[in-house]
Design an enzyme around this catalytic site. Structure first.
Site, mmCIF file in Angstrom:
data_model
loop_
_atom_site.group_PDB
_atom_site.id
_atom_site.type_symbol
_atom_site.label_atom_id
_atom_site.label_comp_id
_atom_site.label_asym_id
_atom_site.label_seq_id
_atom_site.Cartn_x
_atom_site.Cartn_y
_atom_site.Cartn_z
ATOM 1 N N GLY A 205 4.145 -2.432 -1.157
ATOM 2 C CA GLY A 205 2.963 -2.114 -1.912
ATOM 3 C C GLY A 205 2.006 -3.092 -2.359
ATOM 4 O O GLY A 205 0.817 -3.008 -2.216
ATOM 5 N N ASN A 206 2.563 -4.265 -2.742
ATOM 6 C CA ASN A 206 1.697 -5.330 -3.145
ATOM 7 C C ASN A 206 0.939 -6.108 -1.933
ATOM 8 O O ASN A 206 -0.352 -6.240 -2.036
ATOM 9 C CB ASN A 206 2.562 -6.435 -3.791
ATOM 10 C CG ASN A 206 2.817 -6.105 -5.206
ATOM 11 O OD1 ASN A 206 1.885 -5.466 -5.951
ATOM 12 N ND2 ASN A 206 4.016 -6.721 -5.997
ATOM 13 N N ASN B 257 10.309 2.571 2.753
ATOM 14 C CA ASN B 257 11.341 1.373 2.641
ATOM 15 C C ASN B 257 12.355 2.130 1.759
ATOM 16 O O ASN B 257 12.059 2.479 0.673
ATOM 17 C CB ASN B 257 10.728 0.340 2.688
ATOM 18 C CG ASN B 257 10.123 0.141 1.138
ATOM 19 O OD1 ASN B 257 9.750 0.954 0.618
ATOM 20 N ND2 ASN B 257 9.793 -1.211 1.119
ATOM 21 N N HIS C 210 15.189 2.084 -1.043
ATOM 22 C CA HIS C 210 15.296 1.552 -2.510
ATOM 23 C C HIS C 210 16.522 1.983 -3.183
ATOM 24 O O HIS C 210 16.767 3.257 -3.183
ATOM 25 C CB HIS C 210 13.932 1.344 -3.647
ATOM 26 C CG HIS C 210 12.889 0.868 -2.862
ATOM 27 N ND1 HIS C 210 12.539 -0.347 -3.610
ATOM 28 C CD2 HIS C 210 11.952 0.938 -2.026
ATOM 29 C CE1 HIS C 210 11.684 -1.087 -2.953
ATOM 30 N NE2 HIS C 210 11.195 -0.142 -1.998
ATOM 31 N N ASN D 188 16.528 -2.245 -1.330
ATOM 32 C CA ASN D 188 15.617 -3.103 -1.986
ATOM 33 C C ASN D 188 16.340 -2.658 -3.418
ATOM 34 O O ASN D 188 16.417 -1.295 -3.762
ATOM 35 C CB ASN D 188 14.354 -2.865 -2.055
ATOM 36 C CG ASN D 188 13.829 -3.253 -0.675
ATOM 37 O OD1 ASN D 188 13.397 -4.468 -0.446
ATOM 38 N ND2 ASN D 188 13.356 -2.200 0.095
ATOM 39 N N CYS E 272 7.293 -6.415 -7.070
ATOM 40 C CA CYS E 272 7.532 -5.480 -6.081
ATOM 41 C C CYS E 272 6.913 -4.063 -6.339
ATOM 42 O O CYS E 272 7.303 -3.529 -7.249
ATOM 43 C CB CYS E 272 9.026 -5.324 -5.914
ATOM 44 S SG CYS E 272 9.300 -4.071 -4.642
#
Length: 291
Positions: free
Chosen positions: A88-89, A176, A178, A209, A236
């Site tokens: 995202g960042n 992704n 998590h 993650n 994150c």
């Protein structure tokens, strides 16, 4: 013996490559404009460039490329050379890069990623992007698609034993994988112990993650993250999204919330109507370089 983490002698001195280091709340990546240059073997370059002792130092490498489906395409590589689906960042920073460096004049953009196409809205002040909002899509809760080895319809508030301690965990994919667990105090939490153990837990076939979040109030969370193939990072974006999703699903927070991290705050809005989750925050250029 020469360290394998040093610059690759096979390419050192044979090419010049321009790059920009950017950071979004301390989540720093090396960005390369691949519209006008080619990066061979990006996985290898990610390992060397990301190293904070022998390289430039970063949480990974991001390539900005042309796309047949969107305005631009991004590929991102972790410090160990593995390619990740999305960040995202990094996604938001790509928006700032392409606008600030004159690759587009549009403030609404679409970016192709391995997780699909994501859209950005840029806030521009004095000719530069100051804030970026990313539509991160609809959070995925189906265990098979995350993936997590679980027979039910959703892995929400499930007991997960990690290194002798049981966490109540919720697994979500933002493109992704998590997992988030809520704890009482993130500041004193031994992340270096439980983060890698959760990342490599056997129920996550593609690793995961791992977020550990604390409720401050119903509109504020505090979170630390152990990123897959990277380790602890200062922020994150997808992890913030998942923390809010996990908080909403378990009745801990509202759909609009601020997530505080070591690197700063991100603003999350999980829209009840569309199901899409929006991630908003700043990004900054650190410096330009050439190797």
């Amino acid at each position: 013996m020469i360290s394998t983490r040093r610059w690759p002698s096979s390419v050192w001195g044979k090419m010049k490559m321009k790059f920009t280091k950017m950071q979004a709340l301390g989540n720093d990546y090396i960005y390369i404009n691949c519209l006008n240059q080619v990066v061979d073997n990006p996985s290898k370059w990610a390992v060397f460039l990301s190293n904070r002792h022998y390289g430039v130092g970063s949480d990974g490498l991001v390539l900005i490329l042309p796309s047949e489906k969107a305005d631009f395409r991004m590929r991102m590589f972790n410090p160990d050379g593995t390619e990740a689906e999305i960040c995202g960042n990094a996604l938001r920073s790509v928006g700032k890069y392409v606008y600030d460096y004159g690759l587009t004049k549009e403030s609404s953009l679409s970016i192709e990623t391995l997780a699909g196409i994501r859209t950005l809205e840029l806030t521009v002040k004095n000719g530069l992007v100051s804030m970026i909002s990313a539509d991160m899509g609809i959070p995925v809760l189906e265990p098979l698609k995350i993936p997590v080895d679980f027979p039910g319809d959703a892995y929400v508030e499930q007991p997960l034993k990690v290194d002798g301690r049981v966490f109540m965990a919720t697994a979500v994919s933002m493109g992704n994988p998590h997992v988030v667990a809520f704890i009482d105090d993130v500041d004193t939490f031994p992340l270096a112990r439980y983060g890698p153990a959760m990342e490599h837990h056997k129920i996550f076939p593609k690793k995961v993650n791992a977020e550990f979040a604390q409720v401050i109030d119903r509109n504020t969370l505090k979170m630390r993250v152990w990123e897959r193939s990277t380790g602890e990072t200062l922020a994150c974006g997808t992890g913030c999204c998942v923390s809010v999703v996990g908080g909403v699903l378990t009745g801990r927070c509202e759909r609009k919330a601020v997530v505080r991290q070591i690197g700063g705050e991100l603003y999350i809005d999980w829209d009840a109507g569309s199901g899409h989750i929006f991630l908003t925050g700043p990004s900054e250029r650190v410096f330009d370089g050439e190797i």
